[in-house]
Design a protein around this motif. Structure first.
Motif, PDB file in Angstrom:
ATOM      1  N   GLU A 168      -6.481   6.257  -7.830  1.00 53.44           N
ATOM      2  CA  GLU A 168      -7.921   5.824  -7.023  1.00 53.44           C
ATOM      3  C   GLU A 168      -7.045   5.965  -5.745  1.00 53.44           C
ATOM      4  O   GLU A 168      -8.046   6.612  -4.974  1.00 53.44           O
ATOM      5  CB  GLU A 168      -7.977   4.513  -7.609  1.00 53.44           C
ATOM      6  N   ARG A 169      -6.226   5.361  -5.846  1.00 54.79           N
ATOM      7  CA  ARG A 169      -6.129   5.902  -3.915  1.00 54.79           C
ATOM      8  C   ARG A 169      -6.227   7.383  -3.005  1.00 54.79           C
ATOM      9  O   ARG A 169      -6.128   7.553  -2.604  1.00 54.79           O
ATOM     10  CB  ARG A 169      -4.708   4.388  -3.419  1.00 54.79           C
ATOM     11  N   CYS A 170      -5.257   7.717  -4.078  1.00 56.03           N
ATOM     12  CA  CYS A 170      -4.572   9.327  -3.870  1.00 56.03           C
ATOM     13  C   CYS A 170      -6.361   9.524  -3.777  1.00 56.03           C
ATOM     14  O   CYS A 170      -5.866  10.183  -2.513  1.00 56.03           O
ATOM     15  CB  CYS A 170      -3.935   9.372  -4.499  1.00 56.03           C
TER      16      CYS A 170
ATOM     17  N   GLU B 219     -10.218  -1.571   4.203  1.00 51.33           N
ATOM     18  CA  GLU B 219     -10.455  -1.891   3.006  1.00 51.33           C
ATOM     19  C   GLU B 219     -10.237  -3.382   2.058  1.00 51.33           C
ATOM     20  O   GLU B 219     -11.096  -4.417   2.439  1.00 51.33           O
ATOM     21  CB  GLU B 219     -10.570  -1.106   1.619  1.00 51.33           C
ATOM     22  N   LEU B 220      -8.719  -3.819   2.432  1.00 55.16           N
ATOM     23  CA  LEU B 220      -8.645  -5.001   1.914  1.00 55.16           C
ATOM     24  C   LEU B 220      -9.112  -6.281   3.795  1.00 55.16           C
ATOM     25  O   LEU B 220      -8.313  -7.515   2.725  1.00 55.16           O
ATOM     26  CB  LEU B 220      -7.439  -5.049   1.520  1.00 55.16           C
TER      27      LEU B 220
ATOM     28  N   LYS C 205      -4.844   8.239   4.523  1.00 58.13           N
ATOM     29  CA  LYS C 205      -5.382   7.071   2.956  1.00 58.13           C
ATOM     30  C   LYS C 205      -4.680   5.839   2.640  1.00 58.13           C
ATOM     31  O   LYS C 205      -5.022   4.847   2.706  1.00 58.13           O
ATOM     32  CB  LYS C 205      -4.356   7.264   1.957  1.00 58.13           C
ATOM     33  N   PHE C 206      -3.417   5.436   3.365  1.00 55.15           N
ATOM     34  CA  PHE C 206      -2.971   3.938   3.513  1.00 55.15           C
ATOM     35  C   PHE C 206      -3.348   3.191   3.974  1.00 55.15           C
ATOM     36  O   PHE C 206      -3.249   1.925   3.811  1.00 55.15           O
ATOM     37  CB  PHE C 206      -1.321   4.393   3.784  1.00 55.15           C
TER      38      PHE C 206
ATOM     39  N   LEU D 216      -3.775   2.945 -10.298  1.00 49.32           N
ATOM     40  CA  LEU D 216      -4.182   2.153  -8.755  1.00 49.32           C
ATOM     41  C   LEU D 216      -3.776   3.120  -8.225  1.00 49.32           C
ATOM     42  O   LEU D 216      -5.155   3.715  -6.686  1.00 49.32           O
ATOM     43  CB  LEU D 216      -3.470   0.862  -8.532  1.00 49.32           C
TER      44      LEU D 216
ATOM     45  N   LEU E 170       0.128   9.458  -0.796  1.00 49.25           N
ATOM     46  CA  LEU E 170      -1.161   9.132  -0.289  1.00 49.25           C
ATOM     47  C   LEU E 170      -0.566   9.337   0.696  1.00 49.25           C
ATOM     48  O   LEU E 170       0.951   9.502   1.571  1.00 49.25           O
ATOM     49  CB  LEU E 170      -0.894   7.564  -0.530  1.00 49.25           C
TER      50      LEU E 170
ATOM     51  N   GLU F 112      -6.283   3.572   5.453  1.00 50.93           N
ATOM     52  CA  GLU F 112      -8.190   3.000   4.426  1.00 50.93           C
ATOM     53  C   GLU F 112      -7.648   2.259   3.015  1.00 50.93           C
ATOM     54  O   GLU F 112      -8.830   1.416   3.872  1.00 50.93           O
ATOM     55  CB  GLU F 112      -8.182   4.344   3.994  1.00 50.93           C
ATOM     56  N   VAL F 113      -6.378   2.083   2.671  1.00 52.68           N
ATOM     57  CA  VAL F 113      -6.372   1.072   2.163  1.00 52.68           C
ATOM     58  C   VAL F 113      -6.419  -0.746   2.545  1.00 52.68           C
ATOM     59  O   VAL F 113      -7.034  -1.127   2.029  1.00 52.68           O
ATOM     60  CB  VAL F 113      -5.351   1.243   1.210  1.00 52.68           C
ATOM     61  N   TYR F 114      -5.416  -0.414   3.407  1.00 55.41           N
ATOM     62  CA  TYR F 114      -5.376  -1.272   4.255  1.00 55.41           C
ATOM     63  C   TYR F 114      -6.480  -1.870   5.044  1.00 55.41           C
ATOM     64  O   TYR F 114      -6.833  -3.238   5.006  1.00 55.41           O
ATOM     65  CB  TYR F 114      -3.900  -1.189   5.021  1.00 55.41           C
TER      66      TYR F 114
END
Length: 190
Positions: free
Chosen positions: A36-38, A56-57, A49-50, A33, A45, A52-54
């Motif tokens: 993939e996120r990096c 997306e969710l 990028k951090f 995981l 991260l 972007e994760v939030y």
């Protein structure tokens, strides 16, 4: 040097597994995981990028909340979240250990590291949390409305600041105070 770094990494990972009671399979799942996120060749991260994760969710505006979580995850303050920081914080946020979760939540609320929480800090983090869900939470309340209720519950002595002791006691009575450390994205289990 590469061998020493690899040896140190294995030692840190072993410590993580013991401390957070995760097995090798769970650690590898988290590693996948994380990679993939990096994205690409990065080994950590970034704040971008951090975010972007939030984004997306969650359906709402997540940047402010992601920045607060990044502050919490970036334990060494170097502007990046490495794998060890990532695993440690994921495990702490998702912990069944109430005391550990209380410590994490207090650190998230206490943005200025003053060892007390102000009403403004509570309002800011709960508004950021609510914004991830479109600005309103359960019962149609705004982050500011919930912050007012939480702060009144936490500030046992009425001095307009919340100590760790006051926070712990309130969080034990009302687990919703801790919900900010582990928000569940809509449709997460679907």
């Amino acid at each position: 040097m590469g061998q020493q770094s690899s040896s140190q990494d294995r030692e840190k990972e072993k410590e993580l597994m013991q401390r957070h009671k995760i097995d090798k399979r769970e650690l590898e799942t988290l590693r996948k995981l994380f990679r993939e996120r990096c994205g690409g060749k990065h080994k950590a991260l970034t704040k971008t990028k951090f975010r972007e994760v939030y984004n997306e969710l969650f359906p709402g505006k997540s940047t402010q909340y992601a920045d607060e979580m990044f502050r919490l995850f970036d334990m060494d303050g170097n502007g990046e979240v490495d794998f060890v920081e990532f695993v440690r914080n994921i495990c702490m946020c998702d912990s069944d250990d109430i005391e550990e979760k209380i410590e994490v939540a207090f650190a998230l609320y206490d943005k200025d590291n003053s060892k007390t929480i102000s009403q403004t800090e509570v309002r800011n983090i709960l508004e950021a949390y609510a914004n991830m869900f479109g600005g309103r939470l359960e019962g149609g309340k705004t982050g500011a409305q919930i912050a007012k209720e939480f702060f009144e519950e936490m500030d046992a002595d009425g001095d307009q600041t919340v100590t760790f002791k006051e926070f712990r006691e309130a969080a034990r009575r009302n687990s919703a105070i801790l919900s900010i450390v582990n928000p569940e994205p809509p449709n997460w289990n679907n």
